[in-house]
Design a protein around this motif. Sequence first.
Motif, mmCIF file in Angstrom:
data_model
loop_
_atom_site.group_PDB
_atom_site.id
_atom_site.type_symbol
_atom_site.label_atom_id
_atom_site.label_comp_id
_atom_site.label_asym_id
_atom_site.label_seq_id
_atom_site.Cartn_x
_atom_site.Cartn_y
_atom_site.Cartn_z
ATOM 1 N N PHE A 35 42.033 53.731 48.740
ATOM 2 C CA PHE A 35 40.846 53.125 48.133
ATOM 3 C C PHE A 35 40.825 53.365 46.627
ATOM 4 C CE2 PHE A 35 36.341 53.407 46.825
ATOM 5 C CZ PHE A 35 35.953 52.097 47.110
ATOM 6 N N VAL A 36 41.173 54.583 46.225
ATOM 7 C CA VAL A 36 41.212 54.904 44.789
ATOM 8 C C VAL A 36 42.264 54.059 44.080
ATOM 9 C CG1 VAL A 36 41.717 56.717 43.106
ATOM 10 C CG2 VAL A 36 40.352 57.244 45.141
ATOM 11 N N VAL A 37 43.456 53.939 44.694
ATOM 12 C CA VAL A 37 44.533 53.139 44.104
ATOM 13 C C VAL A 37 44.118 51.672 44.009
ATOM 14 C CG1 VAL A 37 46.881 52.280 44.482
ATOM 15 C CG2 VAL A 37 46.367 54.699 44.837
ATOM 16 N N LEU A 38 43.469 51.168 45.057
ATOM 17 C CA LEU A 38 43.012 49.780 45.055
ATOM 18 C C LEU A 38 42.023 49.531 43.927
ATOM 19 C CD1 LEU A 38 42.742 46.960 46.378
ATOM 20 C CD2 LEU A 38 40.935 47.942 47.825
ATOM 21 N N CYS A 39 41.045 50.400 43.776
ATOM 22 C CA CYS A 39 40.044 50.233 42.716
ATOM 23 C C CYS A 39 40.700 50.235 41.342
ATOM 24 C CB CYS A 39 38.995 51.331 42.810
ATOM 25 S SG CYS A 39 37.935 51.226 44.269
ATOM 26 N N ARG A 40 41.649 51.130 41.152
ATOM 27 C CA ARG A 40 42.336 51.230 39.855
ATOM 28 C C ARG A 40 43.119 49.963 39.556
ATOM 29 N NH1 ARG A 40 47.407 53.256 38.121
ATOM 30 N NH2 ARG A 40 47.339 54.241 36.051
ATOM 31 N N ASN A 41 43.874 49.472 40.530
ATOM 32 C CA ASN A 41 44.670 48.270 40.300
ATOM 33 C C ASN A 41 43.802 47.039 40.077
ATOM 34 O OD1 ASN A 41 47.272 49.387 40.383
ATOM 35 N ND2 ASN A 41 47.331 49.335 42.616
ATOM 36 N N VAL A 42 42.694 46.935 40.823
ATOM 37 C CA VAL A 42 41.766 45.815 40.634
ATOM 38 C C VAL A 42 41.158 45.867 39.237
ATOM 39 C CG1 VAL A 42 39.549 44.848 41.361
ATOM 40 C CG2 VAL A 42 41.260 45.457 43.070
ATOM 41 N N ALA A 43 40.860 47.078 38.774
ATOM 42 C CA ALA A 43 40.277 47.234 37.435
ATOM 43 C C ALA A 43 41.228 46.716 36.358
ATOM 44 C CB ALA A 43 39.934 48.703 37.187
ATOM 45 N N TYR A 44 42.521 46.973 36.518
ATOM 46 C CA TYR A 44 43.494 46.464 35.547
ATOM 47 C C TYR A 44 43.707 44.955 35.705
ATOM 48 C CZ TYR A 44 44.920 50.948 33.587
ATOM 49 O OH TYR A 44 44.932 52.146 32.903
ATOM 50 N N GLN A 45 43.727 44.474 36.939
ATOM 51 C CA GLN A 45 43.969 43.051 37.173
ATOM 52 C C GLN A 45 42.816 42.184 36.674
ATOM 53 O OE1 GLN A 45 44.767 43.044 41.379
ATOM 54 N NE2 GLN A 45 46.677 44.180 41.130
ATOM 55 N N THR A 46 41.589 42.708 36.723
ATOM 56 C CA THR A 46 40.422 41.938 36.289
ATOM 57 C C THR A 46 40.091 42.148 34.818
ATOM 58 O OG1 THR A 46 38.943 43.722 37.018
ATOM 59 C CG2 THR A 46 39.424 41.952 38.604
ATOM 60 N N GLY A 47 40.781 43.087 34.168
ATOM 61 C CA GLY A 47 40.538 43.329 32.750
ATOM 62 C C GLY A 47 39.462 44.352 32.472
ATOM 63 N N TRP A 48 38.894 44.960 33.529
ATOM 64 C CA TRP A 48 37.892 45.994 33.299
ATOM 65 C C TRP A 48 38.539 47.205 32.640
ATOM 66 C CZ3 TRP A 48 36.391 50.924 35.317
ATOM 67 C CH2 TRP A 48 35.097 51.288 34.975
ATOM 68 N N LEU A 49 39.773 47.500 33.059
ATOM 69 C CA LEU A 49 40.600 48.460 32.345
ATOM 70 C C LEU A 49 41.724 47.694 31.666
ATOM 71 C CD1 LEU A 49 40.990 51.430 34.897
ATOM 72 C CD2 LEU A 49 39.563 51.368 32.845
ATOM 73 N N ARG A 50 42.075 48.085 30.460
ATOM 74 C CA ARG A 50 43.094 47.359 29.706
ATOM 75 C C ARG A 50 44.272 48.265 29.357
ATOM 76 N NH1 ARG A 50 41.491 42.414 27.986
ATOM 77 N NH2 ARG A 50 39.256 41.936 28.096
ATOM 78 N N SER A 51 45.460 47.691 29.438
ATOM 79 C CA SER A 51 46.661 48.416 29.020
ATOM 80 C C SER A 51 46.797 48.319 27.503
ATOM 81 C CB SER A 51 47.903 47.813 29.688
ATOM 82 O OG SER A 51 47.811 47.890 31.096
ATOM 83 N N ARG A 52 47.208 49.412 26.895
ATOM 84 C CA ARG A 52 47.358 49.441 25.437
ATOM 85 C C ARG A 52 48.699 48.835 25.036
ATOM 86 N NH1 ARG A 52 46.847 54.843 21.572
ATOM 87 N NH2 ARG A 52 47.162 53.768 19.559
ATOM 88 N N ARG A 53 48.658 47.863 24.147
ATOM 89 C CA ARG A 53 49.871 47.203 23.667
ATOM 90 C C ARG A 53 50.306 47.860 22.363
ATOM 91 N NH1 ARG A 53 53.839 44.324 25.648
ATOM 92 N NH2 ARG A 53 52.303 43.192 26.928
ATOM 93 N N LEU A 54 51.537 48.369 22.328
ATOM 94 C CA LEU A 54 52.082 49.003 21.128
ATOM 95 C C LEU A 54 53.086 48.076 20.449
ATOM 96 C CD1 LEU A 54 52.740 52.632 22.453
ATOM 97 C CD2 LEU A 54 50.803 51.823 21.087
ATOM 98 N N PRO A 55 53.290 48.229 19.134
ATOM 99 C CA PRO A 55 54.272 47.388 18.415
ATOM 100 C C PRO A 55 55.697 47.862 18.676
ATOM 101 C CG PRO A 55 53.278 48.940 16.899
ATOM 102 C CD PRO A 55 52.556 49.120 18.203
ATOM 103 N N ALA A 56 56.099 47.795 19.940
ATOM 104 C CA ALA A 56 57.429 48.243 20.347
ATOM 105 C C ALA A 56 57.860 47.453 21.565
ATOM 106 C CB ALA A 56 57.434 49.737 20.663
ATOM 107 N N PHE A 57 59.160 47.465 21.833
ATOM 108 C CA PHE A 57 59.713 46.860 23.036
ATOM 109 C C PHE A 57 59.697 47.935 24.114
ATOM 110 C CE2 PHE A 57 63.732 45.494 25.377
ATOM 111 C CZ PHE A 57 63.075 44.504 26.103
ATOM 112 N N VAL A 58 58.832 47.772 25.109
ATOM 113 C CA VAL A 58 58.594 48.809 26.098
ATOM 114 C C VAL A 58 59.221 48.410 27.435
ATOM 115 C CG1 VAL A 58 56.861 50.156 27.342
ATOM 116 C CG2 VAL A 58 56.458 49.485 24.962
#
Length: 375
Positions: A35-58
Amino acid sequence: MNLSWIHGVQSGADRSLRARLLRSCLWVLSLGYGFVVLCRNVAYQTGWLRSRRLPAFVVSVGNITTGGTGKTPLVGWVVQALHELLLSEKPDNQAQIAILSRGYGATQAGSNDEKAVLDRICPGVPHLQNRQRARIAAEWLASLLPAQTLKRPAIVVDDGMQHRQLARDVELVVIDATHPFGYGYLLPRGMLREPLSQLMRADWFLVTRSEMVSQQQLSSLREKLLKFVPEDRILEVEFRPSRLINIQGETRSLSDLESVAYLPFCGIGNPTGFVQLLKHWLPAASAQMKGTLQIFDDHHHYTPPDLDELGLLANAHGARWLLTTMKDLVKIPQASSHGVEFWAVEIAPHFREGDERLRQYLKDRYESLNRSLVD
């Protein structure tokens, strides 16, 4: 707690009443974890949590299960491939590339076994270790000369699949052919860190220890992975021993194992994989193996009593060498114990085919990002 017993419980191989009751309890706990993993992934997929974009090839190298899948040598391969690419882009400058990891199991000195091994594979490449990986990576990028921003630096994230705070340009997912999906259950009932549906985030699958299973098993595994990526993005990788090495950097031929009695030990995520590797690639040396594999916890830090006990046990079995993995050897500060020498089997990844396709993919993605700087 015995690691092999835990795996017996998780896999269902242990049919005792105690194991069956424990599996039921672990299954209930896995519901909460899921349940915790599901909530976390949904948060990223919906944009509620955002991944930080760095000026690098990651580039992320990760997996979906716990335990050893062979990420470390593949991280080294990716670093070397990107090093060649960046040098071709900037032949007159030093390639700007770093490895980024959480530093799990690090000592107070700030190093862990993966870092020590990668320092040997990729000498001179910065290895940034911090739980706050996005922050430490941003600080490293800020430390580079402004001129370096004309071409993006590269960052390889070790064990990065679940680290969604940092946006990545390429997601490489490592799958161990001998144990691909963690008994089909989430932690702690099984060994899955996320549901299999999250494999949809992968760009490529690197199927390791492919030489340890039958062609039928590989075909079945490939069929499952085809749900997530095209067939030409599933690459089979073998880990081949190259030589023996000790903590002093002295080396020996693998053929020496055919004439010297040894006792194997290790503290890695997939300990039985070490013995499987020896038996597969060095069958003539099997007769010299004394006793049984001595298993320690993954990322185990060897203490003087541990090494003392290993030396006494080797003597009791008539072994002249204590044989282990590179991840273990880098944590052992002495060359011998009770007259028994410590040696490690050095291995390297070998792609059965398709490694040039992966190199070209990395090149194309890197060039595309650089063009966006100009545009």
